[in-house]
Design a protein around this motif. Structure first.
Motif, PDB file in Angstrom:
ATOM      1  N   ARG A  21      66.536   3.038 -19.751  1.00  0.00           N
ATOM      2  CA  ARG A  21      66.008   2.906 -20.994  1.00  0.00           C
ATOM      3  C   ARG A  21      66.871   1.943 -22.027  1.00  0.00           C
ATOM      4  O   ARG A  21      66.541   1.850 -23.151  1.00  0.00           O
ATOM      5  CB  ARG A  21      65.863   4.292 -21.882  1.00  0.00           C
ATOM      6  CG  ARG A  21      65.013   5.150 -20.990  1.00  0.00           C
ATOM      7  CD  ARG A  21      64.714   6.365 -21.673  1.00  0.00           C
ATOM      8  NE  ARG A  21      63.980   7.103 -21.099  1.00  0.00           N
ATOM      9  CZ  ARG A  21      63.807   8.805 -21.309  1.00  0.00           C
ATOM     10  NH1 ARG A  21      64.623   9.169 -22.229  1.00  0.00           N
ATOM     11  NH2 ARG A  21      62.899   9.155 -20.586  1.00  0.00           N
ATOM     12  N   ARG A  42      58.640  -1.505 -30.534  1.00  0.00           N
ATOM     13  CA  ARG A  42      57.754  -0.483 -30.726  1.00  0.00           C
ATOM     14  C   ARG A  42      57.293   0.234 -29.484  1.00  0.00           C
ATOM     15  O   ARG A  42      57.106   1.241 -29.627  1.00  0.00           O
ATOM     16  CB  ARG A  42      56.463  -0.884 -31.313  1.00  0.00           C
ATOM     17  CG  ARG A  42      55.367  -0.054 -32.001  1.00  0.00           C
ATOM     18  CD  ARG A  42      54.484  -0.718 -32.735  1.00  0.00           C
ATOM     19  NE  ARG A  42      55.034  -1.343 -34.050  1.00  0.00           N
ATOM     20  CZ  ARG A  42      54.258  -2.412 -34.514  1.00  0.00           C
ATOM     21  NH1 ARG A  42      53.489  -2.780 -34.027  1.00  0.00           N
ATOM     22  NH2 ARG A  42      55.215  -3.001 -35.571  1.00  0.00           N
ATOM     23  N   GLU A  43      57.085  -0.408 -28.426  1.00  0.00           N
ATOM     24  CA  GLU A  43      56.706   0.127 -27.062  1.00  0.00           C
ATOM     25  C   GLU A  43      57.596   0.930 -26.575  1.00  0.00           C
ATOM     26  O   GLU A  43      57.547   2.023 -25.755  1.00  0.00           O
ATOM     27  CB  GLU A  43      56.346  -1.200 -25.952  1.00  0.00           C
ATOM     28  CG  GLU A  43      55.157  -1.782 -26.189  1.00  0.00           C
ATOM     29  CD  GLU A  43      54.931  -2.651 -25.276  1.00  0.00           C
ATOM     30  OE1 GLU A  43      55.547  -2.788 -24.269  1.00  0.00           O
ATOM     31  OE2 GLU A  43      54.034  -3.753 -25.366  1.00  0.00           O
ATOM     32  N   ARG A  44      59.070   0.794 -26.744  1.00  0.00           N
ATOM     33  CA  ARG A  44      60.254   1.475 -26.204  1.00  0.00           C
ATOM     34  C   ARG A  44      60.401   2.637 -26.960  1.00  0.00           C
ATOM     35  O   ARG A  44      60.983   3.680 -26.507  1.00  0.00           O
ATOM     36  CB  ARG A  44      61.328   0.575 -25.925  1.00  0.00           C
ATOM     37  CG  ARG A  44      61.265  -0.219 -24.663  1.00  0.00           C
ATOM     38  CD  ARG A  44      62.603  -1.419 -24.796  1.00  0.00           C
ATOM     39  NE  ARG A  44      62.553  -1.886 -23.596  1.00  0.00           N
ATOM     40  CZ  ARG A  44      61.766  -2.953 -23.103  1.00  0.00           C
ATOM     41  NH1 ARG A  44      60.697  -3.213 -23.948  1.00  0.00           N
ATOM     42  NH2 ARG A  44      61.646  -3.541 -22.064  1.00  0.00           N
ATOM     43  N   LEU A  45      60.050   2.623 -28.225  1.00  0.00           N
ATOM     44  CA  LEU A  45      60.171   4.000 -29.008  1.00  0.00           C
ATOM     45  C   LEU A  45      59.675   5.141 -28.841  1.00  0.00           C
ATOM     46  O   LEU A  45      60.110   6.204 -28.910  1.00  0.00           O
ATOM     47  CB  LEU A  45      59.596   3.730 -30.571  1.00  0.00           C
ATOM     48  CG  LEU A  45      60.791   2.947 -31.373  1.00  0.00           C
ATOM     49  CD1 LEU A  45      60.093   2.644 -32.615  1.00  0.00           C
ATOM     50  CD2 LEU A  45      61.859   3.715 -31.608  1.00  0.00           C
ATOM     51  N   HIS A  46      58.463   5.004 -27.730  1.00  0.00           N
ATOM     52  CA  HIS A  46      57.876   6.281 -27.140  1.00  0.00           C
ATOM     53  C   HIS A  46      58.794   6.774 -25.787  1.00  0.00           C
ATOM     54  O   HIS A  46      58.320   7.784 -25.392  1.00  0.00           O
ATOM     55  CB  HIS A  46      56.619   5.979 -26.807  1.00  0.00           C
ATOM     56  CG  HIS A  46      55.737   5.370 -27.863  1.00  0.00           C
ATOM     57  ND1 HIS A  46      55.334   6.326 -28.800  1.00  0.00           N
ATOM     58  CD2 HIS A  46      55.103   3.973 -28.145  1.00  0.00           C
ATOM     59  CE1 HIS A  46      54.672   5.396 -29.802  1.00  0.00           C
ATOM     60  NE2 HIS A  46      54.588   4.250 -29.263  1.00  0.00           N
ATOM     61  N   ASP A  47      59.631   6.037 -25.389  1.00  0.00           N
ATOM     62  CA  ASP A  47      60.349   6.224 -24.205  1.00  0.00           C
ATOM     63  C   ASP A  47      61.487   7.589 -24.406  1.00  0.00           C
ATOM     64  O   ASP A  47      62.035   8.048 -23.556  1.00  0.00           O
ATOM     65  CB  ASP A  47      61.159   5.309 -23.480  1.00  0.00           C
ATOM     66  CG  ASP A  47      60.259   4.347 -22.954  1.00  0.00           C
ATOM     67  OD1 ASP A  47      58.939   4.441 -22.869  1.00  0.00           O
ATOM     68  OD2 ASP A  47      60.447   3.001 -22.799  1.00  0.00           O
ATOM     69  N   SER A  74      62.759   3.916 -37.806  1.00  0.00           N
ATOM     70  CA  SER A  74      61.555   4.670 -36.968  1.00  0.00           C
ATOM     71  C   SER A  74      61.941   5.604 -36.073  1.00  0.00           C
ATOM     72  O   SER A  74      61.542   6.802 -35.988  1.00  0.00           O
ATOM     73  CB  SER A  74      60.664   3.707 -36.536  1.00  0.00           C
ATOM     74  OG  SER A  74      59.912   2.854 -37.513  1.00  0.00           O
ATOM     75  N   THR A  78      61.326   9.853 -36.545  1.00  0.00           N
ATOM     76  CA  THR A  78      60.830  10.584 -35.334  1.00  0.00           C
ATOM     77  C   THR A  78      61.550  11.307 -34.491  1.00  0.00           C
ATOM     78  O   THR A  78      61.077  11.984 -33.381  1.00  0.00           O
ATOM     79  CB  THR A  78      59.893   9.761 -34.695  1.00  0.00           C
ATOM     80  OG1 THR A  78      60.518   8.738 -34.049  1.00  0.00           O
ATOM     81  CG2 THR A  78      58.726   9.242 -35.622  1.00  0.00           C
ATOM     82  N   ILE A  80      64.052  10.360 -32.431  1.00  0.00           N
ATOM     83  CA  ILE A  80      64.316   9.742 -31.513  1.00  0.00           C
ATOM     84  C   ILE A  80      65.663   9.026 -31.769  1.00  0.00           C
ATOM     85  O   ILE A  80      66.002   8.424 -32.552  1.00  0.00           O
ATOM     86  CB  ILE A  80      63.282   8.476 -30.888  1.00  0.00           C
ATOM     87  CG1 ILE A  80      61.923   9.325 -30.809  1.00  0.00           C
ATOM     88  CG2 ILE A  80      63.579   7.657 -29.908  1.00  0.00           C
ATOM     89  CD1 ILE A  80      60.878   8.021 -30.587  1.00  0.00           C
TER      90      ILE A  80
END
Length: 108
Positions: A21, A42-47, A74, A78, A80
């Motif tokens: 990651r 932004r894509e990696r924030l969901h990891d 962000s 959330t 993260i």
């Protein structure tokens, strides 16, 4: 470099020696890199945990620092994890010069 190529360059960083990651920031984070950087982060924030390696960053623009600060905010909002590791001297100085050390904590 067009937007699609820049995005591919940011997303397809070699990661043979990096944890799965960890995202290796490119050496040139100029104005043209801000939008692709935003999309990649932004894509990696969901990891889950977002770990950035800033060891190669030799140039960074204010818009890219704003993108990094927004990603940190962000992630925090959330729940993260967010870590900026191995910040290059250029990256560390830019963070300090813009007064973003509290928003964008980093490890040298």
């Amino acid at each position: 470099m067009d937007k699609e190529t820049a995005m591919k360059h940011l997303v397809d960083q070699p990661s043979a020696t990096l944890p799965e990651r960890e995202f290796l920031l490119p050496d040139m984070l100029d104005l043209t890199a801000a939008d692709p950087l935003c999309h990649a982060l932004r894509e990696r924030l969901h990891d889950g945990v977002l770990i950035l390696d800033g060891s190669r960053t030799a140039r960074i623009s204010t818009p890219c620092l704003q993108v990094l600060a927004a990603a940190a905010a962000s992630a925090g909002a959330t729940g993260i994890g967010f870590r900026l590791r191995h910040a290059s001297p250029v990256l560390s100085a830019a963070i300090s010069d813009l007064g973003l050390a509290a928003v964008l904590p980093h490890e040298d």
